[in-house]
Design a protein around this motif. Structure first.
Motif, PDB file in Angstrom:
ATOM      1  N   SER A  93      -7.891   3.514  -3.646  1.00 21.29           N
ATOM      2  CA  SER A  93      -8.426   2.817  -4.434  1.00 21.29           C
ATOM      3  C   SER A  93      -8.257   1.392  -4.416  1.00 21.29           C
ATOM      4  O   SER A  93      -9.311   0.690  -4.171  1.00 21.29           O
ATOM      5  N   ARG A  94      -7.035   1.047  -4.209  1.00 19.82           N
ATOM      6  CA  ARG A  94      -6.756  -0.350  -3.955  1.00 19.82           C
ATOM      7  C   ARG A  94      -7.357  -0.972  -2.605  1.00 19.82           C
ATOM      8  O   ARG A  94      -7.941  -1.771  -2.524  1.00 19.82           O
ATOM      9  N   ILE A 116      -4.707  -5.781  -2.591  1.00 22.20           N
ATOM     10  CA  ILE A 116      -3.455  -5.440  -2.133  1.00 22.20           C
ATOM     11  C   ILE A 116      -2.757  -6.973  -1.626  1.00 22.20           C
ATOM     12  O   ILE A 116      -2.850  -7.421  -0.520  1.00 22.20           O
ATOM     13  N   PRO A 117      -1.877  -7.242  -2.656  1.00 24.41           N
ATOM     14  CA  PRO A 117      -1.255  -8.570  -2.422  1.00 24.41           C
ATOM     15  C   PRO A 117      -0.254  -8.314  -1.521  1.00 24.41           C
ATOM     16  O   PRO A 117       0.481  -7.325  -1.206  1.00 24.41           O
ATOM     17  N   LEU A 145       0.870  -1.216  -0.095  1.00 20.55           N
ATOM     18  CA  LEU A 145       0.006  -0.192  -0.050  1.00 20.55           C
ATOM     19  C   LEU A 145       0.769   1.242  -0.115  1.00 20.55           C
ATOM     20  O   LEU A 145       0.598   2.277  -0.675  1.00 20.55           O
ATOM     21  N   LEU A 146       1.883   1.365   0.867  1.00 24.47           N
ATOM     22  CA  LEU A 146       2.845   2.479   0.846  1.00 24.47           C
ATOM     23  C   LEU A 146       3.552   2.722  -0.448  1.00 24.47           C
ATOM     24  O   LEU A 146       3.634   3.970  -1.160  1.00 24.47           O
ATOM     25  N   ALA A 147       3.677   1.590  -1.273  1.00 21.78           N
ATOM     26  CA  ALA A 147       4.487   1.723  -2.435  1.00 21.78           C
ATOM     27  C   ALA A 147       3.382   1.925  -3.643  1.00 21.78           C
ATOM     28  O   ALA A 147       3.781   2.763  -4.650  1.00 21.78           O
ATOM     29  N   ALA A 148       2.212   1.654  -3.681  1.00 27.32           N
ATOM     30  CA  ALA A 148       1.133   1.879  -4.713  1.00 27.32           C
ATOM     31  C   ALA A 148       1.063   3.222  -5.093  1.00 27.32           C
ATOM     32  O   ALA A 148       0.594   4.003  -3.933  1.00 27.32           O
ATOM     33  N   ILE A 173       8.737  -6.152  -1.645  1.00 23.61           N
ATOM     34  CA  ILE A 173       8.920  -4.684  -1.782  1.00 23.61           C
ATOM     35  C   ILE A 173       9.486  -4.286  -0.328  1.00 23.61           C
ATOM     36  O   ILE A 173       9.095  -5.146   0.793  1.00 23.61           O
ATOM     37  N   SER A 174      10.280  -3.256  -0.219  1.00 24.42           N
ATOM     38  CA  SER A 174      10.957  -2.878   1.273  1.00 24.42           C
ATOM     39  C   SER A 174       9.598  -2.440   2.156  1.00 24.42           C
ATOM     40  O   SER A 174       8.745  -1.753   1.799  1.00 24.42           O
ATOM     41  N   ASN A 175       9.691  -2.948   3.543  1.00 21.75           N
ATOM     42  CA  ASN A 175       8.886  -2.827   4.366  1.00 21.75           C
ATOM     43  C   ASN A 175       9.441  -1.669   5.416  1.00 21.75           C
ATOM     44  O   ASN A 175       9.017  -1.508   6.244  1.00 21.75           O
ATOM     45  N   GLN A 176      10.508  -0.984   4.910  1.00 18.90           N
ATOM     46  CA  GLN A 176      11.131   0.240   5.845  1.00 18.90           C
ATOM     47  C   GLN A 176      10.078   1.205   6.337  1.00 18.90           C
ATOM     48  O   GLN A 176       9.912   1.419   7.439  1.00 18.90           O
ATOM     49  N   GLY A 177       9.453   1.675   5.186  1.00 12.33           N
ATOM     50  CA  GLY A 177       8.222   2.674   5.580  1.00 12.33           C
ATOM     51  C   GLY A 177       7.163   2.136   6.839  1.00 12.33           C
ATOM     52  O   GLY A 177       6.950   2.785   7.607  1.00 12.33           O
ATOM     53  N   VAL A 178       6.986   0.966   6.641  1.00  8.98           N
ATOM     54  CA  VAL A 178       5.821   0.321   7.433  1.00  8.98           C
ATOM     55  C   VAL A 178       6.690   0.205   8.740  1.00  8.98           C
ATOM     56  O   VAL A 178       6.023   0.233   9.877  1.00  8.98           O
ATOM     57  N   GLN A 179       7.818  -0.239   8.824  1.00  5.04           N
ATOM     58  CA  GLN A 179       8.328  -0.421  10.144  1.00  5.04           C
ATOM     59  C   GLN A 179       8.538   0.802  10.805  1.00  5.04           C
ATOM     60  O   GLN A 179       8.608   0.886  12.040  1.00  5.04           O
TER      61      GLN A 179
END
Length: 126
Positions: free
Chosen positions: A56-57, A69-70, A48-51, A75-81
């Motif tokens: 809309s997704r 939202i597969p 989601l952060l990268a989309a 995909i880097s999860n740095q933002g989520v972390q």
């Protein structure tokens, strides 16, 4: 602002509570902050952060499109972390965690799904 986990049923219910009458009518703007408490939801939150079309997704996902939202593990999860660290720093331990400014310029925090969305929306500073 609302911290949400992509698979949290309370997050889904909250967004559904405000989507038609408030978000889609342009009466309120919400900033979703994706987090993931499990490996799969962490990957979905990173997606989601990268989309470029995250809202809309997420709405398609809420409407039953599981593929919107597969859980992509490449995909880097740095933002989520980072989002998770903010939650931990503030001792937020559930989703949704809603933060807003009210009409008196006070910052309010709601832990979990609001019991009365109409009352919440009447209190949100526009």
């Amino acid at each position: 602002y609302a911290f949400i986990d992509p698979q949290c049923p309370h997050c889904h219910a909250f967004i559904k509570d405000i989507r038609k009458d408030y978000i889609e009518k342009g009466l309120v703007q919400i900033r979703l902050i994706p987090v993931g408490f499990r490996e799969e939801t962490l990957a979905q939150a990173a997606f989601l952060l990268a989309a470029p079309d995250a809202q809309s997704r997420f709405f398609r996902y809420l409407d039953g499109d599981e593929g919107a939202i597969p859980a992509k593990y490449d995909i880097s999860n740095q933002g989520v972390q980072l989002n998770m660290s903010v939650m931990q720093k503030w001792k937020f331990d559930v989703t949704p965690m809603i933060i807003y400014e009210n009409l008196r310029d006070d910052v309010k925090i709601i832990r979990g799904r609001p019991k009365d969305v109409t009352k919440l929306m009447a209190d949100v500073k526009k």
